[in-house]
Design a protein around this motif. Structure first.
Motif: not given
Ligand SMILES: *Cc1c(COP(=O)(O)O)cnc(C)c1O
Length: 451
Positions: A212, A163, A253-254, A93, A116, A396, A292-295, A72, A215, A74
């Motif tokens: 999703h 979505r 993600g999340g 993502e 997204d 982040y 779609e992993f971020g954190r 992700a 998070s 962001k």
């Molecule tokens: C923010 C977001 C993510 C990433 O979330 P994390 O909690 O960082 O893994 C993935 N998909 C979508 C649509 C998001 O808004």
């Protein structure tokens, strides 16, 4: 029904290894003189940890399962770091035109990108269709727009999804939950199940479902329940249209990060296990899995490091004034209960301070009294010119700057091990200069408007 045998074990970095890397990083910053009056704050991203997390993600799912793992944008909007993920074979993502441009510039192939945003303009949808960037439609009005625009596209259409808000409820942090009854994201499954099935039946080019659920603070079972519901929807669509129209399942993600210690928990394998027990069909090979992993891919790889400018005492409470506040730790400062950060104290040479602890406050530099990293935290006595490290800030924190008080964006350094086994340092992003700070504050004078 077993579709999947456990993968070869991948070694996640141990808590001890992460702690030692961070200690080395703070020591090197001191040794190299990178913490100065001009730059008393910086971020450091450890690419070795990034690589280990990527390997763990890939290994958590069976090799035979078609999958697109994306990061992700962001969570870590830094160009060379995103390029590093692209080179490692991940997709990206994105959720805004800026992130889309950044992902393309960082070298992700359009087919590896998932777009997204809930507020896509006509131009953005056109651009995604033309480039072959996959996107997830947020609502029925957007779907009508796509109907109009897709008619003009020559050549293959990208994977286009919808979505879904599974309406399964909130996790422990309300603002992080996207699956509540009235969340702003996606189409409510309970509200519109039949409309969704008809929408897919009328549009053979819709071939993806996205969920999703939120998070940080979501239980794995909660995430898995959302995926269960969209798989059931895919099945209902298949029965309605008479073929497997939905070919890609985007599980979002999340995965939560542990902000209490260096332990990595839960793991990507825990995430896969939860999905496997609640949604075994996901592993049948009929669907391509999109993540779609971020954190979870970034947090443990990054550290903010700041100098203590002053150490004073007010009302009997010792207060350390640092340069890391709301501009880099925005969520922690505004929502300290939901986003506590660990704090580690080092002396000016980067040696960890040990010994007796006392209750202290750690403050940021911004001009409002709530700009606190921690209040009443038990830590070794802090003195001015000490260094403070904030673990788990790779996601982040230093990549989503908040320009309150015209505080400059700090430099971000990257460190990784080269072929000779040496840890190499480089610059991922230079600190913002005072000229750049001024330039961002607007025109030199009111500029004439063209129309
Ligand atoms: C923010 C977001 C993510 C990433 O979330 P994390 O909690 O960082 O893994 C993935 N998909 C979508 C649509 C998001 O808004």
């Amino acid at each position: 029904m077993t579709y999947f045998s456990p993968p070869d074990s991948v070694i996640l970095p141990s808590a001890e290894r992460l702690r030692l890397r961070r200690r080395e990083i703070v020591g090197e910053l001191a040794l190299r003189g990178l913490i100065t009056d001009e730059e008393p704050l910086c971020g450091v991203i450890d690419l070795d940890t990034v690589d280990e997390l990527i390997d763990a993600l890939k290994a958590a799912y069976p090799k035979s399962l078609p999958a697109l793992h994306t990061v992700a944008a962001k969570a870590i909007a830094l160009r060379p770091v995103l390029a590093h993920y692209a080179q490692a074979g991940l997709g990206c993502e994105v959720a805004s035109p800026g992130e889309l441009e950044l992902a393309l510039t960082a070298g992700f192939a359009p087919g590896q990108i998932i777009f997204d945003s809930p507020a896509k303009t006509r131009r953005e949808i056109e651009m995604a269709l033309r480039l072959g960037v996959s996107f997830n439609v947020d609502n029925f009005e957007e779907l009508k727009r796509v109907d109009e625009l897709i008619a003009d596209i020559e050549g293959p259409t990208p994977h286009i999804g919808v979505r879904i808000n599974p309406q399964t409820g909130a996790g422990t942090i309300d603002a992080m939950s996207t699956a509540t009854e009235t969340s702003k994201f996606g189409i409510g499954l309970r509200d519109h199940r039949e409309d969704l099935i008809e929408a897919f039946a009328a549009r053979p080019w819709l071939d993806q479902l996205h969920v999703h659920s939120g998070s940080q603070g979501l239980e794995l079972e909660h995430t898995a329940r959302g995926v269960r519901l969209i798989l059931d929807l895919a099945e209902a669509i298949a029965q309605r249209v008479g073929n497997d129209q939905v070919r890609r399942i985007d599980v979002g993600g999340g995965l939560s990060v542990n902000f209490q210690s260096d332990e990595i928990t839960p793991t990507f394998q825990d995430h896969r296990s939860a999905l496997e027990s609640v949604v075994p069909e996901l592993f049948s090979g009929r669907f391509t899995l999109v993540t779609e992993f971020g954190r979870a891919l970034t947090a443990k790889a990054g550290t903010l490091v700041t100098r203590v400018e002053y150490a004073k005492s007010t009302g009997g409470r010792p207060i350390a004034i640092t340069h890391a506040g709301v501009q880099v730790a925005t969520r922690t400062v505004f929502m300290p209960e939901d986003w506590p950060l660990r704090i580690e104290v080092f002396d000016a040479a980067g040696v960890p301070r040990i010994g007796e602890t006392i209750l202290q406050d750690i403050a940021g530099p911004a001009c409002f009294s709530g700009d606190m990293l921690a209040v009443g935290r038990s830590l070794p006595t802090i003195t001015s010119s000490d260094l403070i490290a904030l673990p788990e800030t790779g996601g982040y924190y230093f990549s989503s700057h908040f320009s309150y008080n015209a505080l400059a964006r700090p430099a971000v350094y990257a460190v990784s091990t080269d072929e000779a086994g040496q840890r190499r340092w480089s610059i991922a992003r230079r600190a913002q200069t005072m000229e750049q700070v001024v330039a961002e504050a607007g025109e030199p004078d009111f500029a004439p408007l063209a129309t």
